[in-house]
Design a protein around this motif. Structure first.
Motif, PDB file in Angstrom:
ATOM      1  N   ARG A 133      40.761  42.437  51.761  1.00  0.00           N
ATOM      2  CA  ARG A 133      40.850  43.795  51.226  1.00  0.00           C
ATOM      3  C   ARG A 133      39.708  44.649  51.795  1.00  0.00           C
ATOM      4  O   ARG A 133      38.562  44.189  51.901  1.00  0.00           O
ATOM      5  N   SER A 135      36.811  47.339  51.800  1.00  0.00           N
ATOM      6  CA  SER A 135      35.901  47.818  50.756  1.00  0.00           C
ATOM      7  C   SER A 135      34.698  48.500  51.391  1.00  0.00           C
ATOM      8  O   SER A 135      34.471  48.425  52.598  1.00  0.00           O
ATOM      9  N   ASN A 157      37.889  51.418  46.665  1.00  0.00           N
ATOM     10  CA  ASN A 157      38.778  50.867  45.634  1.00  0.00           C
ATOM     11  C   ASN A 157      38.436  51.456  44.265  1.00  0.00           C
ATOM     12  O   ASN A 157      37.361  51.196  43.726  1.00  0.00           O
ATOM     13  N   PRO A 160      39.464  48.262  41.057  1.00  0.00           N
ATOM     14  CA  PRO A 160      39.790  46.974  41.669  1.00  0.00           C
ATOM     15  C   PRO A 160      40.111  45.911  40.631  1.00  0.00           C
ATOM     16  O   PRO A 160      39.444  45.814  39.596  1.00  0.00           O
ATOM     17  N   ASP A 161      41.148  45.109  40.907  1.00  0.00           N
ATOM     18  CA  ASP A 161      41.460  43.985  40.033  1.00  0.00           C
ATOM     19  C   ASP A 161      40.631  42.772  40.453  1.00  0.00           C
ATOM     20  O   ASP A 161      39.781  42.852  41.352  1.00  0.00           O
ATOM     21  N   ASP A 163      41.347  39.942  42.071  1.00  0.00           N
ATOM     22  CA  ASP A 163      41.488  39.508  43.460  1.00  0.00           C
ATOM     23  C   ASP A 163      40.796  40.462  44.416  1.00  0.00           C
ATOM     24  O   ASP A 163      40.182  40.041  45.402  1.00  0.00           O
ATOM     25  N   CYS A 164      40.916  41.760  44.125  1.00  0.00           N
ATOM     26  CA  CYS A 164      40.243  42.760  44.960  1.00  0.00           C
ATOM     27  C   CYS A 164      38.730  42.595  44.873  1.00  0.00           C
ATOM     28  O   CYS A 164      38.024  42.661  45.887  1.00  0.00           O
ATOM     29  N   LYS A 165      38.215  42.337  43.669  1.00  0.00           N
ATOM     30  CA  LYS A 165      36.769  42.169  43.520  1.00  0.00           C
ATOM     31  C   LYS A 165      36.283  40.925  44.261  1.00  0.00           C
ATOM     32  O   LYS A 165      35.161  40.908  44.777  1.00  0.00           O
ATOM     33  N   ASP A 167      37.382  39.947  47.141  1.00  0.00           N
ATOM     34  CA  ASP A 167      37.201  40.381  48.522  1.00  0.00           C
ATOM     35  C   ASP A 167      36.015  41.327  48.661  1.00  0.00           C
ATOM     36  O   ASP A 167      35.281  41.285  49.661  1.00  0.00           O
TER      37      ASP A 167
END
Length: 323
Positions: A133, A135, A157, A160-161, A163-165, A167
């Motif tokens: 992702r 960032s 982002n 961020p959810d 999974d995003c966090k 990354d």
């Protein structure tokens, strides 16, 4: 300010950026595609970074406008290659195309809006996406803090959810290590409190991210959280709360709950603590330098220095793997 923080501030007035820029001058300058540098601040920043030996720029944008800007402000762009593109969105698309053609090692934002640049970067078929992702990291030189401080994500982002966090954290850790800031950075996952509670979702995500690190889903860093901001950056505050942690009070990477919190934190440090902030986007095929018209010359040079160090590390790693 605690006695510890005051002591750390002695002799720390923006010297961290000086060391960063000096380190970047010891490696080859990075071939850099500068997207739409059509105002004085963006164009002058490019020239200063080139003169400092940090980048070898190619200017991508409307050639007549770039030349007119240079003439009006007495900026010498003689000898620099200009790739003509009629407007800002076309310049962003052309710069991404040139990356695919291996004509540059990194991108640098000029006077276009960030979302214009990022639309081309994140395009599904023609962009620069990877399996990570994308960032943003603020690399901050805070005079009152001994460490160079990373804040992420404060620009890309919004909410961020988990999974995003994951990354976001991995991107920041990789930058920290590969750009030469040191091994195994101390990563503080911020919330309003330092205990896990269902009433504050960011505390639950912080605990989950720490467990993900325990299981090898995040590598290279030392994570702790949730931590309130004071516990993350001040050892005395952590001690008062009874927090025993290698991260608390000495964090090097601050992971914020969302973009709003991160942006406010970074700007508070910039305007109240007189910190400089360099900006870089990670997770794409190449690092992307994001600068603002409000950035000082030192901050612009530091942004280029961080990206150049990171690009050099990626280049050397690729060469090693190929060999």
């Amino acid at each position: 300010m605690s006695a510890q923080t005051a002591k750390a501030a002695e002799g720390q007035s923006h010297t961290k950026y000086d060391r960063l820029i000096a380190a970047a001058k010891t490696i080859p300058p990075a071939a850099t595609l500068v997207v739409h540098p059509c105002d004085e601040s963006s164009l002058r920043g490019v020239i200063e970074a080139a003169l400092a030996g940090l980048i070898v720029p190619t200017l991508v944008g409307p050639a007549p406008k770039i030349k007119d800007t240079a003439n009006r402000h007495g900026i010498d762009i003689g000898g620099l290659e200009i790739v003509d593109a009629p407007h800002s969105e076309a310049a962003a698309a052309k710069a991404v195309e040139l990356i695919h053609e291996a004509k540059g090692e990194m991108l640098m934002k000029g006077s276009l809006h960030t979302d214009e640049l990022m639309r081309s970067v994140t395009a599904k078929t023609s962009g620069l996406r990877t399996d990570r992702r994308i960032s943003h990291v603020f690399v901050m030189d805070v005079p009152a803090y001994a460490e160079t401080l990373f804040i992420t994500d404060a620009a890309i982002n919004i909410f961020p959810d988990l999974d995003c966090k994951r990354d976001i954290i991995q991107n920041a850790i990789d930058l920290f290590i590969q750009a030469g800031f040191g091994p195994q950075p101390k990563v503080a996952i911020l919330s309003a409190v330092e205990t896990v509670t269902a009433k504050i979702p960011s505390t639950i995500e912080a605990a989950a991210l720490c467990k993900m690190a325990d299981r090898g889903q995040i590598t290279g860093g030392l994570l702790d959280g949730p931590l309130a901001f004071d516990n993350a950056i001040d050892r005395e505050a952590a001690k008062i709360k009874g927090i025993k942690s290698e991260v608390a009070g000495r964090a090097q990477i601050l992971v914020v709950p969302d973009l709003e919190a991160g942006n406010m934190l970074a700007k508070n440090l910039a305007y109240f603590a007189k910190a400089d902030s360099a900006g870089i986007v990670l997770g794409a095929r190449v690092p992307i330098v994001l600068t603002s018209r409000a950035d000082s010359l030192r901050a612009r040079l530091a942004s280029c220095a961080v990206a150049t160090l990171y690009a050099d590390a990626r280049r050397r790693r690729t060469t090693t793997v190929a060999a």
